[in-house]
Design a protein around this motif. Structure first.
Motif, PDB file in Angstrom:
ATOM      1  N   LEU A 143       0.849  -1.189   0.000  1.00  0.00           N
ATOM      2  CA  LEU A 143       0.000   0.000   0.000  1.00  0.00           C
ATOM      3  C   LEU A 143       0.886   1.240   0.000  1.00  0.00           C
ATOM      4  CD1 LEU A 143      -3.106   0.494   0.189  1.00  0.00           C
ATOM      5  CD2 LEU A 143      -2.748   0.932   2.631  1.00  0.00           C
ATOM      6  N   ARG A 152      -6.531  -2.653  -2.695  1.00  0.00           N
ATOM      7  CA  ARG A 152      -5.388  -3.585  -2.709  1.00  0.00           C
ATOM      8  C   ARG A 152      -5.880  -5.029  -2.560  1.00  0.00           C
ATOM      9  NH1 ARG A 152      -1.384  -5.539   1.297  1.00  0.00           N
ATOM     10  NH2 ARG A 152       0.493  -6.047   0.108  1.00  0.00           N
ATOM     11  N   CYS A 173      -0.267  -3.945  -6.508  1.00  0.00           N
ATOM     12  CA  CYS A 173      -1.093  -4.129  -5.309  1.00  0.00           C
ATOM     13  C   CYS A 173      -0.816  -2.958  -4.373  1.00  0.00           C
ATOM     14  CB  CYS A 173      -0.784  -5.463  -4.635  1.00  0.00           C
ATOM     15  SG  CYS A 173      -1.166  -6.890  -5.666  1.00  0.00           S
TER      16      CYS A 173
END
Length: 728
Positions: A143, A152, A173
């Motif tokens: 993140l 995510r 992601c």
């Protein structure tokens, strides 16, 4: 921030592949970037025996990697392992020493990365080709700032579920929706529809559309289609949505809010039209809108055809593009026709605007003034919103470097010189970012350009007024017209009443570059008659030759033209002070500027001095602009020439902003005319009154009178050429 291990990775590339054609030497700065990732990709291609090296980790690289190293782990060649270790460090993972040995630390770094990707359960061993491909990108798998954990989660889920499909590659992601993630979602939908790897392509085509029509989800639905639908809602930044597999009442509520936002029938279900609006910028391109834009004149027959087809608001262009043959502007009596037939109109301003280089503050000021002049000409009243176009696929960096500064100048100028509002036409990201900067009040979204990077991976702007989704033909015979079909949000109703402002006197026009030699020759001859040669030879150092000063004037010709048209004065009144002051700029002017800076730092110096292209005192600029604000020629807050802070604020702009400086010149003339009892400068100004304002621009002593008379001769030179152009 520099990283020692990234620096070592760069040294590895430079040392190992020095002299290898196609692998460049890197700056050893310890900073991860595409240059390093591209070099690692090329190094891998070289190790695989590929001779045509490129930055692209494409099908050939992937195929060669699959053939040589279907699973790369201990025992792999040293340089290939070093590439893995270097990539890990560039990604922020521990790769062990860049030793060429696939040891426990390297394996642990790879495992951490695969876990973050969501593929650890799919690929429990080593580095497989798709993971290697992902390793050599700048994609993040953790993140990052501004990302959302819910997004995510979807990214990781898609990687885990679809990564073994041939056309699906590991997506970031990082919690951010992007064009790659949008394409991945489209592929996921196609896979779930049963499309083979040979058919699934990530494009919203007929097969995908047909499949989605059979997969409506609603309250109580469960399974993968709810997951995909909730993912699409998340990607469109809908509040109160979670990544779920059961369609809940909360999701239904969020769907109703989204449907209302995009102007779909509000039913709270994931029907085809809602799927379409979530997945592609046009949404369902067959929807019938109530607004349109077009490049064709709206005749009575066409207006009636449009009205019968359900259209109520028309977007039309304020002017044509110089040097082109397309006549797309509003035609005489057209607005009266549209109004009589019950159609309302919103104006669009577009000249070129097809590349980043067009957009900059000077052009923004010119465009704003030009748009204001044309809007007044056609009769648009106060509170009309003008949509300024960005008609190309602007990347995010362009928005930062060019488009936002351009629109900042537009906003400042429109607010200063008119009662109009500023809108933007462009891709979703352009519209959203310009609006977020506080520079526009509504967006006209070019969603029909589905392939634009500024539309892919971006939600519909929250301030959208019109959503352009398809080109269609309406009517038949005399009423037939090709239009862009737009959905209207209700934010902008357009205008229905017009009072054209078309002066009988001929206004000045843009300079014709073909006349440059003749005008320059006349300017030089006149200055030489005053004893001012092309280049000064006196002891007083001067910065600019006559030709250099002249070319600066021409550089700002469009600005001067627009100012003269807006304020209804002759352009030569603006050209002459700028030409004269630039030609007479001396070293002493720089010294005076430094004294002002010193004073405002609390050191010995002077409070104010003439500065910038027009050599204007801040106190004079304040007095002139205050006068224009009081008399309605400008909008804004009046400043106080007795206040040091106001003096310093204005002086800095006069000194550093040529657009502001030139823009102040006509207001000095308007104020000066009042000061000497002359009428306001106009398109029919007499020579006597012109002389008075030229003298007042210089000052009030005897030297000012002599200088004003000299400038009057230069005025006559410029005016003779301007008059010839406007008479054409």
């Amino acid at each position: 921030m520099a990283d020692e291990m990234v620096r070592r990775a760069q040294l590895f590339i430079n040392t190992t592949y020095e002299g290898v054609p196609g692998i460049p030497q890197l700056d050893v700065d310890g900073k991860t970037g595409w240059a390093t990732m591209y070099a690692l990709t090329r190094a891998l291609q070289h190790e695989l025996g590929i001779t045509a090296l490129s930055n692209n980790f494409g099908p050939a690289t992937l195929a060669a990697l699959e053939a040589r190293f279907p699973v790369l782990e201990s025992g792999a060649p040293g340089n290939v392992v070093r590439i893995v270790q270097s990539g890990l460090y560039c990604k922020g993972y521990d790769g062990g020493d860049i030793s060429g040995l696939y040891d426990e630390r390297t394996a642990a770094g790879v495992a951490d990365m695969k876990t973050n990707m969501g593929v650890a359960g799919v690929y429990p061993r080593g580095v497989v080709p798709k993971v290697f491909k992902a390793l050599l990108t700048m994609d993040a798998y953790v993140l990052i700032e501004g990302g959302e954990q819910s997004v995510r989660s979807v990214q990781q889920w898609m990687n885990a579920r679809y990564v073994n499909r041939r056309n699906f590659f590991v997506v970031p992601c990082d919690g951010h929706f992007s064009r790659d993630v949008q394409k991945a979602l489209m592929l996921a939908i196609q896979f779930e529809l049963g499309m083979s790897d040979d058919v699934a392509n990530g494009v919203f085509g007929p097969g995908t559309q047909s499949g989605l029509k059979a997969n409506t989800v609603r309250d109580g639905s469960t399974g993968v289609w709810v997951q995909l639908f909730s993912a699409a809602m998340l990607f469109n930044r809908r509040a109160g949505v979670s990544f779920i597999s059961t369609f809940t009442s909360a999701l239904a509520s969020a769907v109703r809010s989204f449907q209302d936002f995009v102007k779909l029938p509000v039913n709270g279900t994931g029907d085809y039209r809602t799927w379409a609006s979530l997945l592609v910028s046009t949404g369902d391109a067959t929807r019938k809108g109530t607004a349109l834009d077009c490049v064709t004149e709206i005749t009575t027959a066409r207006a009636r055809a449009l009205r019968s087809a359900g259209y109520r608001i028309v977007g039309r262009y304020l002017c044509n593009v110089a040097g082109t043959s397309l006549n797309k502007m509003i035609q005489p009596w057209e607005l009266e026709t549209t109004s009589q037939e019950g159609l309302r109109v919103f104006p669009i301003y577009q000249t070129y605007g097809g590349e980043a280089g067009y957009f900059h503050p000077h052009q923004g000021t010119v465009d704003a003034l030009d748009a204001i002049n044309w809007a007044r000409y056609h009769g648009f009243g106060p509170a009309t919103r003008i949509y300024f176009a960005v008609d190309y696929d602007a990347v995010d960096a362009d928005v930062t470097s060019n488009i936002i500064p351009h629109f900042r100048a537009i906003k400042e100028t429109v607010e200063e010189y008119s009662p109009y509002l500023v809108g933007v036409y462009g891709a979703r990201n352009v519209c959203s970012r310009v609006a977020a900067a506080g520079l526009t009040s509504a967006s006209f979204v070019s969603d029909m350009s589905t392939g634009f990077s500024g539309n892919l991976g971006y939600p519909l702007p929250t301030d959208w007024a019109f959503d352009q989704i398809a080109t269609v033909t309406v009517g038949s015979g005399d009423g037939a017209i090709e239009i862009d079909n737009n959905i209207a949000s209700g934010r902008d109703a357009g205008q229905s009443s017009f009072q054209p402002d078309r002066p009988e006197e001929l206004v000045d026009v843009d300079f014709d570059a073909g006349r440059r030699p003749a005008l320059l020759a006349d300017v030089r001859a006149y200055l030489e008659s005053l004893g001012i040669p092309e280049k000064s030879t006196s002891g007083l150092w001067q910065s600019y030759t006559t030709t250099e000063a002249f070319d600066i004037v021409l550089k700002f010709d469009k600005l001067m033209t627009s100012l003269s048209q807006r304020l209804r004065m002759r352009k030569a009144l603006i050209q002459v002070p700028i030409m004269w002051e630039i030609r007479h700029f001396t070293k002493q002017d720089l010294v005076s500027d430094d004294f002002v800076r010193s004073y405002h730092k609390g050191l010995p110096g002077v409070r104010d001095c003439s500065t910038g292209l027009g050599q204007i005192f801040a106190a004079t600029a304040i007095a002139a602009r205050n006068y224009s604000i009081r008399h309605g020629f400008l909008s804004g807050v009046q400043l106080d020439a007795a206040d040091d802070d106001d003096i310093w604020q204005v002086w800095q702009r006069l000194n550093s902003d040529p657009i502001y400086n030139i823009g102040t010149v006509p207001h000095v003339h308007i104020w000066g005319a009042d000061d000497v009892g002359a009428p306001r400068p106009s398109l029919t100004y007499s020579q006597q009154d012109t002389l008075k304002v030229l003298i007042r621009y210089q000052g009030t002593d005897s030297r000012a009178e002599e200088g004003g008379r000299q400038r009057l001769g230069l005025y006559s030179v410029f005016e003779s050429h301007n008059a010839a152009l406007r008479a054409q």
